[in-house]
Design an enzyme around this catalytic site. Structure first.
Site, mmCIF file in Angstrom:
data_model
loop_
_atom_site.group_PDB
_atom_site.id
_atom_site.type_symbol
_atom_site.label_atom_id
_atom_site.label_comp_id
_atom_site.label_asym_id
_atom_site.label_seq_id
_atom_site.Cartn_x
_atom_site.Cartn_y
_atom_site.Cartn_z
ATOM 1 C CB CYS A 111 -10.300 -20.901 -3.016
ATOM 2 S SG CYS A 111 -10.154 -21.887 -4.513
ATOM 3 C CG HIS A 251 -7.078 -21.945 -0.696
ATOM 4 N ND1 HIS A 251 -7.910 -23.047 -0.755
ATOM 5 C CD2 HIS A 251 -6.750 -21.647 -1.990
ATOM 6 C CE1 HIS A 251 -8.083 -23.394 -2.015
ATOM 7 N NE2 HIS A 251 -7.392 -22.566 -2.781
ATOM 8 C CG ASN A 281 -7.431 -25.972 -4.688
ATOM 9 O OD1 ASN A 281 -8.408 -25.806 -3.962
ATOM 10 N ND2 ASN A 281 -6.918 -24.985 -5.391
#
Length: 325
Positions: A111, A251, A281
């Site tokens: 990520c 994030h 996500n």
């Protein structure tokens, strides 16, 4: 010489996986899902691979400029869901975009991938060897999660975000980027099979070892701690405070992590760019998608100072300061 961010682009698939659907699959209520994740729906891509999402985002990005694909010198793809192990996803992006004058490569920092790629692109341009770099963050997380695994299915999704960086004699949009790695809990988030340690054998696949797994109960607290550390470090290094920042772009792991981070910083949630509720996500794509979407929707006017902060499997973690003007 400086590094200018010439344009942004993103691609979000249309197919939705809603809380209503998941509540039936996992025998929980929609309120239970929303309370724990802050996510209402996730977007899934069913019409191709990671490179296809990148190409859609890249075309959107390039069309905002006077450039053509042949003007790009380098392509950096940050992804943990490559089209295939070999050749690189950058190869397929190169082929589909027609960037015949570019070279390219993939990086894998989960990520944090986009910010790692941003640091590499900035360094390449500052070396005076390359003038135009396409920085891509993209993941098709639906391709690597077990449909019966509630931990991953409730949050993960698909998407792509890109930015076009160019050498500039007048502008410097990227103030600083810090990339870090804490490997002391490397097994917390993992995908064991399909690598050299555990090849894609019938036995490994039958045991579901090729799926991404969240293996630790401390992922939530570790993610918040590492993002807090690197955000405060980059501000201190550049003699800035949160008051100097217009928006924080974290994030988009899930909304609860972002809300907790805001409390840690003692900041209003309105200071954070958040879009995870309707997307999910998307791993390496979350930060560039959030910025590109906010610019398109005019939530960002293009003259703000941003603090970008990420954390991912490994644990990778990173922060970047940039001026959009």
């Amino acid at each position: 010489m400086g590094v200018k961010i010439t344009s942004w682009g993103h691609f979000i698939p249309e197919t939705k996986l809603t809380n209503s659907e998941l509540s039936k699959r996992f025998n929980v209520t929609t309120d239970w899902i929303l309370e724990r994740t802050g996510i209402e729906e996730r977007k899934y891509f069913s019409d191709g691979a990671t490179s296809d999402m990148i190409v859609k985002a890249a075309l959107n990005c390039i069309q905002q400029t006077d450039l053509s694909p042949t003007d790009i010198d380098c392509i950096i793809v940050a992804t943990m869901t490559p089209d295939q192990h070999c050749p690189s996803t950058a190869t397929f992006v190169h082929q589909k975009l027609g960037t015949k004058n570019a070279w390219g490569f993939d990086i894998m920092a989960a990520c944090s991938g986009y910010l790692y790629a941003l640091q590499l692109a900035t360094s390449l341009i500052n070396s005076n060897s390359y003038k135009t770099v396409l920085v891509c963050g993209a993941d098709k997380m639906s391709s690597c999660i077990d449909p019966s695994d509630r931990k991953t299915v409730l949050v993960l999704a698909d998407g792509a975000g890109v930015s076009l960086l160019q050498q500039s004699s007048t502008d410097n949009n990227i103030i600083d980027t810090i990339c870090k790695l804490d490997s002391s809990h490397s097994s917390d988030i993992s995908m064991i099979a399909s690598g050299s340690k555990a090849p894609s054998t019938i036995e490994n696949i039958s045991q579901g070892k090729h799926y991404l797994r969240f293996e630790s109960k401390t992922i939530f607290s570790t993610a918040i701690s590492l993002m807090q550390i690197v955000a405060e470090e980059i501000l201190s290094k550049n003699k800035l405070t949160f008051e100097d920042i217009d928006f924080i772009v974290p994030h988009q792991a899930n909304k609860r992590i972002i809300e907790t981070l805001a409390k840690k910083f003692d900041l209003p949630i309105e200071k954070f760019l958040i879009n995870v509720e309707q997307i999910g996500n998307t791993s390496a794509a979350t930060i560039p998608i959030a910025i590109s979407e906010a610019l398109k929707d005019e939530k960002l006017k293009g003259n703000e100072k941003l603090l970008l902060v990420s954390v991912g499997a490994g644990y990778t973690y990173s922060a970047s300061l940039m001026n959009l003007s």
